[in-house]
Design a protein around this motif. Structure first.
Motif, PDB file in Angstrom:
ATOM      1  N   ILE A 126      79.290  65.487 -97.067  1.00 12.80           N
ATOM      2  CA  ILE A 126      79.361  65.553 -95.615  1.00 12.80           C
ATOM      3  C   ILE A 126      78.685  64.334 -95.002  1.00 12.80           C
ATOM      4  O   ILE A 126      77.619  63.900 -95.457  1.00 12.80           O
ATOM      5  N   ALA A 127      79.322  63.747 -94.020  1.00 22.70           N
ATOM      6  CA  ALA A 127      78.718  62.697 -93.187  1.00 22.70           C
ATOM      7  C   ALA A 127      78.034  61.607 -94.008  1.00 22.70           C
ATOM      8  O   ALA A 127      76.903  61.230 -93.731  1.00 22.70           O
ATOM      9  N   GLY A 128      78.728  61.088 -95.010  1.00 24.02           N
ATOM     10  CA  GLY A 128      78.153  60.009 -95.792  1.00 24.02           C
ATOM     11  C   GLY A 128      77.102  60.441 -96.785  1.00 24.02           C
ATOM     12  O   GLY A 128      76.338  59.604 -97.281  1.00 24.02           O
ATOM     13  N   LEU A 129      77.028  61.723 -97.090  1.00 18.41           N
ATOM     14  CA  LEU A 129      76.057  62.241 -98.051  1.00 18.41           C
ATOM     15  C   LEU A 129      76.768  63.118 -99.072  1.00 18.41           C
ATOM     16  O   LEU A 129      77.669  63.886 -98.717  1.00 18.41           O
ATOM     17  N   GLU A 130      76.365  62.990-100.311  1.00 13.26           N
ATOM     18  CA  GLU A 130      76.793  63.914-101.354  1.00 13.26           C
ATOM     19  C   GLU A 130      75.590  64.758-101.758  1.00 13.26           C
ATOM     20  O   GLU A 130      74.493  64.219-101.950  1.00 13.26           O
ATOM     21  N   VAL A 131      75.801  66.067-101.895  1.00  8.44           N
ATOM     22  CA  VAL A 131      74.684  66.982-102.139  1.00  8.44           C
ATOM     23  C   VAL A 131      75.041  67.933-103.271  1.00  8.44           C
ATOM     24  O   VAL A 131      76.163  68.448-103.335  1.00  8.44           O
ATOM     25  N   SER A 132      74.083  68.164-104.147  1.00  8.33           N
ATOM     26  CA  SER A 132      74.236  69.149-105.209  1.00  8.33           C
ATOM     27  C   SER A 132      72.909  69.897-105.352  1.00  8.33           C
ATOM     28  O   SER A 132      71.839  69.283-105.278  1.00  8.33           O
ATOM     29  N   ALA A 133      72.971  71.203-105.544  1.00  3.29           N
ATOM     30  CA  ALA A 133      71.751  72.017-105.654  1.00  3.29           C
ATOM     31  C   ALA A 133      71.928  73.041-106.760  1.00  3.29           C
ATOM     32  O   ALA A 133      73.026  73.551-106.998  1.00  3.29           O
ATOM     33  N   ARG A 134      70.824  73.335-107.428  1.00  2.99           N
ATOM     34  CA  ARG A 134      70.824  74.316-108.509  1.00  2.99           C
ATOM     35  C   ARG A 134      69.559  75.168-108.433  1.00  2.99           C
ATOM     36  O   ARG A 134      68.502  74.688-108.017  1.00  2.99           O
ATOM     37  N   TYR A 135      69.701  76.413-108.875  1.00  2.73           N
ATOM     38  CA  TYR A 135      68.543  77.311-108.955  1.00  2.73           C
ATOM     39  C   TYR A 135      68.596  78.059-110.278  1.00  2.73           C
ATOM     40  O   TYR A 135      69.660  78.536-110.689  1.00  2.73           O
ATOM     41  N   THR A 280      60.938  72.087-107.150  1.00  2.00           N
ATOM     42  CA  THR A 280      59.842  73.056-107.031  1.00  2.00           C
ATOM     43  C   THR A 280      58.954  72.995-108.278  1.00  2.00           C
ATOM     44  O   THR A 280      59.133  72.148-109.151  1.00  2.00           O
ATOM     45  N   ASP A 281      58.013  73.941-108.359  1.00  6.33           N
ATOM     46  CA  ASP A 281      57.032  73.938-109.442  1.00  6.33           C
ATOM     47  C   ASP A 281      57.648  73.983-110.825  1.00  6.33           C
ATOM     48  O   ASP A 281      57.071  73.470-111.785  1.00  6.33           O
ATOM     49  N   GLY A 282      58.804  74.648-110.932  1.00  2.90           N
ATOM     50  CA  GLY A 282      59.422  74.791-112.246  1.00  2.90           C
ATOM     51  C   GLY A 282      59.713  73.466-112.918  1.00  2.90           C
ATOM     52  O   GLY A 282      59.729  73.383-114.146  1.00  2.90           O
ATOM     53  N   LEU A 283      59.918  72.410-112.124  1.00  6.29           N
ATOM     54  CA  LEU A 283      60.083  71.071-112.679  1.00  6.29           C
ATOM     55  C   LEU A 283      58.755  70.344-112.728  1.00  6.29           C
ATOM     56  O   LEU A 283      58.355  69.818-113.769  1.00  6.29           O
ATOM     57  N   ALA A 284      58.051  70.307-111.614  1.00 12.87           N
ATOM     58  CA  ALA A 284      56.838  69.488-111.519  1.00 12.87           C
ATOM     59  C   ALA A 284      55.746  69.951-112.471  1.00 12.87           C
ATOM     60  O   ALA A 284      54.957  69.129-112.958  1.00 12.87           O
ATOM     61  N   GLU A 285      55.690  71.253-112.753  1.00 15.77           N
ATOM     62  CA  GLU A 285      54.586  71.791-113.540  1.00 15.77           C
ATOM     63  C   GLU A 285      55.030  72.381-114.875  1.00 15.77           C
ATOM     64  O   GLU A 285      54.299  73.151-115.490  1.00 15.77           O
ATOM     65  N   ASP A 310      76.233  66.541-112.976  1.00 11.35           N
ATOM     66  CA  ASP A 310      75.814  66.232-114.342  1.00 11.35           C
ATOM     67  C   ASP A 310      74.345  65.834-114.388  1.00 11.35           C
ATOM     68  O   ASP A 310      73.638  66.166-115.348  1.00 11.35           O
ATOM     69  N   ALA A 311      73.890  65.127-113.358  1.00 11.26           N
ATOM     70  CA  ALA A 311      72.492  64.699-113.326  1.00 11.26           C
ATOM     71  C   ALA A 311      71.563  65.912-113.292  1.00 11.26           C
ATOM     72  O   ALA A 311      70.566  65.967-114.022  1.00 11.26           O
ATOM     73  N   LEU A 312      71.882  66.904-112.462  1.00 11.10           N
ATOM     74  CA  LEU A 312      71.027  68.096-112.391  1.00 11.10           C
ATOM     75  C   LEU A 312      71.073  68.890-113.691  1.00 11.10           C
ATOM     76  O   LEU A 312      70.049  69.407-114.152  1.00 11.10           O
ATOM     77  N   ASP A 313      72.262  68.995-114.292  1.00 15.27           N
ATOM     78  CA  ASP A 313      72.353  69.690-115.578  1.00 15.27           C
ATOM     79  C   ASP A 313      71.526  68.974-116.635  1.00 15.27           C
ATOM     80  O   ASP A 313      70.875  69.609-117.473  1.00 15.27           O
ATOM     81  N   THR A 314      71.540  67.646-116.589  1.00 15.09           N
ATOM     82  CA  THR A 314      70.750  66.868-117.543  1.00 15.09           C
ATOM     83  C   THR A 314      69.257  67.099-117.338  1.00 15.09           C
ATOM     84  O   THR A 314      68.496  67.228-118.299  1.00 15.09           O
ATOM     85  N   VAL A 315      68.834  67.166-116.082  1.00 12.55           N
ATOM     86  CA  VAL A 315      67.419  67.410-115.791  1.00 12.55           C
ATOM     87  C   VAL A 315      67.000  68.795-116.301  1.00 12.55           C
ATOM     88  O   VAL A 315      65.944  68.941-116.935  1.00 12.55           O
ATOM     89  N   LEU A 316      67.826  69.806-116.056  1.00 18.60           N
ATOM     90  CA  LEU A 316      67.490  71.160-116.522  1.00 18.60           C
ATOM     91  C   LEU A 316      67.426  71.221-118.044  1.00 18.60           C
ATOM     92  O   LEU A 316      66.535  71.851-118.620  1.00 18.60           O
ATOM     93  N   ASP A 317      68.372  70.549-118.711  1.00 18.49           N
ATOM     94  CA  ASP A 317      68.344  70.517-120.175  1.00 18.49           C
ATOM     95  C   ASP A 317      67.087  69.810-120.680  1.00 18.49           C
ATOM     96  O   ASP A 317      66.476  70.222-121.677  1.00 18.49           O
ATOM     97  N   ALA A 318      66.709  68.735-119.997  1.00 14.09           N
ATOM     98  CA  ALA A 318      65.516  67.993-120.413  1.00 14.09           C
ATOM     99  C   ALA A 318      64.254  68.824-120.233  1.00 14.09           C
ATOM    100  O   ALA A 318      63.330  68.747-121.050  1.00 14.09           O
ATOM    101  N   ILE A 332      63.004  77.306-111.084  1.00 10.21           N
ATOM    102  CA  ILE A 332      63.313  75.913-110.776  1.00 10.21           C
ATOM    103  C   ILE A 332      64.387  75.882-109.706  1.00 10.21           C
ATOM    104  O   ILE A 332      65.451  76.488-109.858  1.00 10.21           O
ATOM    105  N   ALA A 333      64.105  75.188-108.619  1.00 12.39           N
ATOM    106  CA  ALA A 333      65.103  74.889-107.598  1.00 12.39           C
ATOM    107  C   ALA A 333      65.185  73.377-107.467  1.00 12.39           C
ATOM    108  O   ALA A 333      64.162  72.698-107.368  1.00 12.39           O
TER     109      ALA A 333
END
Length: 368
Positions: A126-135, A280-285, A310-318, A332-333
């Motif tokens: 939307i409006a020059g932005l691409e957004v992806s979110a996972r929980y 959120t904390d699930g990643l940072a901590e 794919d980037a978010l899936d890679t982060v969750l796998d890592a 993790i959000a």
């Protein structure tokens, strides 16, 4: 119930039964304690499912019969009555355990539906932005976590919320849903981000208990800049198209929602190809076996994958590899967005009802 705690209770039940049987035999035929063995199925029904309780009940009844036979008292006096009472109590305990198990399963299904309704994976442009979110919940089979996110396509631009409710369980569902609803109302009606925070804090005052709070980060994003208000949350990670990643730390720290926050608005420029990671904390901590938390510079490299999903899936796998695939300690959000050239066709707006809710060397992917 955690497996370790369940095993402890089973051992306790066995010790109670063995202790009562030994004491009965030591006291001789003149005194009978087999009636007290009904404690075993009752304890089992309070902590175990129907199948385990039935097994404990059968073992308890067999133990009572064995003790009575050893004392040659099986068919004399009130022993048959005691055994009958024990059998009835065991059957009742097994029925209670089975009903409790069915009830818990129903609650888990309801919780899972509620979780998907509040926060679900989101991908849009939307409006020059691409957004992806996972929980991802720390234990989706057992309870709902307190992480949350939401989006609002307002006249002021795309606004987003990411936050973490203190605690876990069904009580956090109410707070998460309330926070998302109040944010969306304020995001559309309040032109100033600080007013959004004030309204959010004021509306949640009646929902938050004396020890409750919610860390939140509210952002207003345009293709060329982002404006941020941080109330006790982790700062977002800016992953520029060229250059080193940067944490967008606020100039002044503010307390979470519910603790009288007094935040400030700070702004950062964006250019085509820049990405922002909200988390959120699930990643940072997330900690590995040595207690080390992820190195966000390495997380930034993972966020540079060509596709946001794919980037978010890679982060969750890592994160899984970093923690050794153990059960996560926190939910993790993640929200990853990119400033991108506007598409040629008219983008579809975000609907107002849309909202979020083994290699041994691999842990180095996000580890320090």
């Amino acid at each position: 119930m955690p497996k370790g705690s369940s095993t402890v209770w089973l051992w306790l039940t066995a010790l109670i039964g063995a202790g009562l049987a030994a004491l009965d035999l030591a006291m001789g035929p003149a005194t009978s304690l087999i009636g007290l063995l009904l404690v075993c199925p009752m304890v089992a029904s309070a902590q175990q499912g129907g199948r385990v309780t039935a097994t404990v009940s059968a073992a308890t009844l067999a133990l009572a019969v064995g003790v009575s036979a050893a004392e040659h008292d099986l068919g004399r006096g009130d022993t048959p009555v005691r055994l009958l009472i024990l059998a009835v109590a065991s059957a009742y305990a097994t029925g209670v355990a089975r009903r409790s198990t069915r009830h818990q399963r129903q609650l888990k299904r309801i919780a899972a539906v509620a979780e998907r309704a509040i926060i679900r994976p989101t991908d849009f442009r939307i409006a020059g932005l691409e957004v992806s979110a996972r929980y991802r919940s720390a234990a989706p089979q057992a309870h709902i976590g307190g992480d949350l996110y939401a989006f609002a396509n307002t006249p002021m631009g795309l606004r987003l919320l990411i936050g973490d409710v203190r605690g876990k369980g069904l009580s956090t569902v109410h707070l998460s849903a309330a926070a998302i609803g109040h944010f969306r109302d304020a995001a559309y009606t309040q032109p100033d981000l600080l007013d959004v925070v004030r309204e959010l804090d004021g509306r949640l005052a009646g929902d938050l208990g004396p020890e409750d709070f919610i860390t939140v980060l509210i952002a207003e994003v345009a293709p060329d800049h982002v404006r941020l208000v941080n109330c006790g949350h982790h700062p977002p990670l800016l992953v520029p198209g060229t250059g080193a990643p940067t944490l967008l730390v606020p100039p002044l720290s503010a307390t979470p929602i519910g603790l009288g926050p007094a935040p400030v608005v700070h702004e950062a420029p964006l250019t085509d190809g820049d990405r922002l990671l909200f988390y959120t904390d699930g990643l940072a901590e997330a900690r590995d076996r040595t207690g080390a938390m992820p190195d966000l510079r390495k997380v930034a490299r993972l966020c540079a994958a060509a596709d946001l999903e794919d980037a978010l899936d890679t982060v969750l796998d890592a994160v899984d590899r970093h923690t050794g695939h153990t059960t996560a300690a926190d939910d993790i959000a993640l929200i990853l967005l990119e400033a991108a050239p506007a598409p040629t066709q008219q983008p579809a707006p975000v609907p107002r009802q849309e909202q979020g809710a083994a290699d041994p060397e691999a842990p180095s992917a996000v580890g320090q």
